[in-house]
Design an enzyme around this catalytic site. Sequence first.
Site, PDB file in Angstrom:
ATOM      1  N   LYS A  82       0.841  -1.206   0.000  1.00 55.38           N
ATOM      2  CA  LYS A  82       0.000   0.000   0.000  1.00 55.38           C
ATOM      3  C   LYS A  82       0.865   1.241   0.000  1.00 55.38           C
ATOM      4  O   LYS A  82       1.973   1.220   0.548  1.00 55.38           O
ATOM      5  CB  LYS A  82      -0.875   0.040   1.274  1.00 55.38           C
ATOM      6  CG  LYS A  82      -2.093   0.917   1.137  1.00 55.38           C
ATOM      7  CD  LYS A  82      -3.165   0.204   0.351  1.00 55.38           C
ATOM      8  CE  LYS A  82      -4.327   1.080  -0.003  1.00 55.38           C
ATOM      9  NZ  LYS A  82      -5.353   0.334  -0.745  1.00 55.38           N
ATOM     10  N   GLY A 179     -21.126   5.915   0.022  1.00 51.43           N
ATOM     11  CA  GLY A 179     -20.034   6.344  -0.860  1.00 51.43           C
ATOM     12  C   GLY A 179     -20.361   6.032  -2.306  1.00 51.43           C
ATOM     13  O   GLY A 179     -20.418   4.866  -2.700  1.00 51.43           O
ATOM     14  N   GLY A 181     -18.563   6.745  -5.020  1.00 50.28           N
ATOM     15  CA  GLY A 181     -17.355   7.019  -5.801  1.00 50.28           C
ATOM     16  C   GLY A 181     -17.211   6.005  -6.929  1.00 50.28           C
ATOM     17  O   GLY A 181     -18.195   5.476  -7.451  1.00 50.28           O
ATOM     18  N   VAL A 183     -16.333   2.854  -7.082  1.00 49.97           N
ATOM     19  CA  VAL A 183     -16.967   1.549  -6.897  1.00 49.97           C
ATOM     20  C   VAL A 183     -18.446   1.704  -6.530  1.00 49.97           C
ATOM     21  O   VAL A 183     -19.318   1.049  -7.117  1.00 49.97           O
ATOM     22  CB  VAL A 183     -16.248   0.723  -5.797  1.00 49.97           C
ATOM     23  CG1 VAL A 183     -16.914  -0.639  -5.643  1.00 49.97           C
ATOM     24  CG2 VAL A 183     -14.778   0.552  -6.124  1.00 49.97           C
TER      25      VAL A 183
HETATM   26  P1  NAD Z   1     -13.597   6.801  -4.268  1.00 43.97           P
HETATM   27  O1  NAD Z   1     -12.683   7.802  -3.646  1.00 43.97           O
HETATM   28  O2  NAD Z   1     -13.802   6.843  -5.743  1.00 43.97           O
HETATM   29  O3  NAD Z   1     -15.049   6.876  -3.580  1.00 43.97           O
HETATM   30  C1  NAD Z   1     -15.264   7.030  -2.216  1.00 43.97           C
HETATM   31  C2  NAD Z   1     -16.510   7.913  -2.068  1.00 43.97           C
HETATM   32  O4  NAD Z   1     -16.926   7.895  -0.715  1.00 43.97           O
HETATM   33  C3  NAD Z   1     -16.250   9.376  -2.428  1.00 43.97           C
HETATM   34  O5  NAD Z   1     -17.225   9.800  -3.358  1.00 43.97           O
HETATM   35  C4  NAD Z   1     -16.367  10.103  -1.071  1.00 43.97           C
HETATM   36  O6  NAD Z   1     -16.873  11.423  -1.215  1.00 43.97           O
HETATM   37  C5  NAD Z   1     -17.324   9.204  -0.335  1.00 43.97           C
HETATM   38  N1  NAD Z   1     -17.263   9.277   1.127  1.00 43.97           N
HETATM   39  C6  NAD Z   1     -16.180   9.407   1.941  1.00 43.97           C
HETATM   40  N2  NAD Z   1     -16.551   9.377   3.228  1.00 43.97           N
HETATM   41  C7  NAD Z   1     -17.910   9.214   3.242  1.00 43.97           C
HETATM   42  C8  NAD Z   1     -18.870   9.084   4.269  1.00 43.97           C
HETATM   43  N3  NAD Z   1     -18.528   9.096   5.564  1.00 43.97           N
HETATM   44  N4  NAD Z   1     -20.158   8.937   3.924  1.00 43.97           N
HETATM   45  C9  NAD Z   1     -20.529   8.899   2.632  1.00 43.97           C
HETATM   46  N5  NAD Z   1     -19.665   9.032   1.597  1.00 43.97           N
HETATM   47  C10 NAD Z   1     -18.356   9.169   1.910  1.00 43.97           C
HETATM   48  O7  NAD Z   1     -13.063   5.369  -3.808  1.00 43.97           O
HETATM   49  P2  NAD Z   1     -13.373   3.951  -4.495  1.00 43.97           P
HETATM   50  O8  NAD Z   1     -12.291   3.634  -5.442  1.00 43.97           O
HETATM   51  O9  NAD Z   1     -14.794   3.912  -4.945  1.00 43.97           O
HETATM   52  O10 NAD Z   1     -13.189   2.975  -3.245  1.00 43.97           O
HETATM   53  C11 NAD Z   1     -14.162   2.905  -2.227  1.00 43.97           C
HETATM   54  C12 NAD Z   1     -13.696   1.960  -1.145  1.00 43.97           C
HETATM   55  O11 NAD Z   1     -13.489   0.670  -1.695  1.00 43.97           O
HETATM   56  C13 NAD Z   1     -12.382   2.338  -0.473  1.00 43.97           C
HETATM   57  O12 NAD Z   1     -12.394   1.979   0.879  1.00 43.97           O
HETATM   58  C14 NAD Z   1     -11.364   1.503  -1.213  1.00 43.97           C
HETATM   59  O13 NAD Z   1     -10.218   1.253  -0.410  1.00 43.97           O
HETATM   60  C15 NAD Z   1     -12.150   0.244  -1.449  1.00 43.97           C
HETATM   61  N6  NAD Z   1     -11.707  -0.530  -2.605  1.00 43.97           N
HETATM   62  C16 NAD Z   1     -11.683   0.027  -3.833  1.00 43.97           C
HETATM   63  C17 NAD Z   1     -11.253  -0.727  -4.915  1.00 43.97           C
HETATM   64  C18 NAD Z   1     -11.253  -0.172  -6.318  1.00 43.97           C
HETATM   65  O14 NAD Z   1     -11.238  -0.950  -7.277  1.00 43.97           O
HETATM   66  N7  NAD Z   1     -11.280   1.147  -6.483  1.00 43.97           N
HETATM   67  C19 NAD Z   1     -10.835  -2.045  -4.729  1.00 43.97           C
HETATM   68  C20 NAD Z   1     -10.900  -2.604  -3.446  1.00 43.97           C
HETATM   69  C21 NAD Z   1     -11.330  -1.828  -2.389  1.00 43.97           C
END
Ligand code: NAD
Length: 369
Positions: A82, A179, A181, A183
């Site tokens: 990481k 969230g 975002g 995913v």
């Molecule tokens: P991202 O940054 O694109 O999305 C996260 C979203 O959550 C953002 O829109 C943010 O504004 C929102 N957010 C933050 N705190 C919040 C809260 N308290 N309440 C509501 N919304 C909130 O991230 P992502 O790539 O979609 O990843 C999301 C999660 O999944 C992370 O924990 C990441 O580690 C995990 N993850 C992602 C992947 C991947 O392929 N991107 C793979 C495995 C795990």
Amino acid sequence: MSVHILDALAREGFEQVAALHDRSSGLRAFLAIHDACRLPAFGGVRRWSYLDEEQALRDCLRLARSMTYKCLMAGLDAGGGKIVVLDTPDLDLESSYGFLGEHVEKLQGRFYAGPDVGTGPRELAWMCARSRYVAAPGEQGPGELPEATSAGVVAGIAAALRHLDGEEGWPRRTVLVQGLGGVGSRLARALRELGARVLAVESDAARADQVAGELDVELVDESSALEIDCDVFAPCALGGILHDLSVKRLRCRVVAGAANNVLASSTHGRRLRELGILYVPDFVINAGALIRGATYYALGTRVPVEEIAARIGRTTAEVLRKADERGLAPFDAAVQEAENRLAQRRSRAGGGDRAGARARGGDGRGDPT
Ligand code: NAD
């Protein structure tokens, strides 16, 4: 600072922890490689406004170790790593990510970097310009990683519902996605397509309105979101959200989402079980991007999302079944399984007594620091 880095390295089997600083961009970051047994390590780059560097380091160590478990449960010959970046308003992003790319390149394939919170296609493109060991966005690299993650999460939720009720029954299910975002928005779309009702909470108001406008999801208030009656709560924002206070507020039957390290500690996995809430371990359900990325770099092929979903669905079902058989919380059952696989890998890699002592020294469930 009360984090004992060398103790954590020895106790939990970390191979390397580096503190990175770039004077010109202002970048401050940590990179951790957990027990990779000489295999390449995979992990995302997280950029977040941490309270201080201790919080950032703890997050980095927990996330790297969780990536190792994820590799083991997904049956991948890879380890966990990481990078966390301490975000500040004046950080020069392009040059920071360029610096990170250079650093990853120097590791010569020991660590492959991918997306995470704060690091999307734009940031990855900056890193890719300096390194061959970064998941290229678009058609150049392993393909849409959040799509792969979302497909795995849908399959994991389906497996959990089948475990409870013998069927998914999507049209009568309500899922709360935290969230929207990379995913979370894809997950919300996929669940709507399956006919489920989707509620969502997103702390970025502009993003919330944009996604809710595109998809038929109902936005809910952040302060009361956890208390909403639903079948499934799908955390897709940050980790550590289920702790002593928040678990008591939940009104769902299943917790299953993409966020890493959802539980503040393994105790909360047991607490959820006592409350009759089925928790699908994060490092089992959110392995889609890792399966896609690691296979792409090992074999040059892109595992289709359908295959990723099928694999994660099977693993989730197996973990839940074994947890029931052993009378364990699913998180504990999954950690036990991952630790067994890690011990086998260490012994195959000739880790010897020192590796064994490391494994015995920590139960793999607490805070690595
Ligand atoms: P991202 O940054 O694109 O999305 C996260 C979203 O959550 C953002 O829109 C943010 O504004 C929102 N957010 C933050 N705190 C919040 C809260 N308290 N309440 C509501 N919304 C909130 O991230 P992502 O790539 O979609 O990843 C999301 C999660 O999944 C992370 O924990 C990441 O580690 C995990 N993850 C992602 C992947 C991947 O392929 N991107 C793979 C495995 C795990």
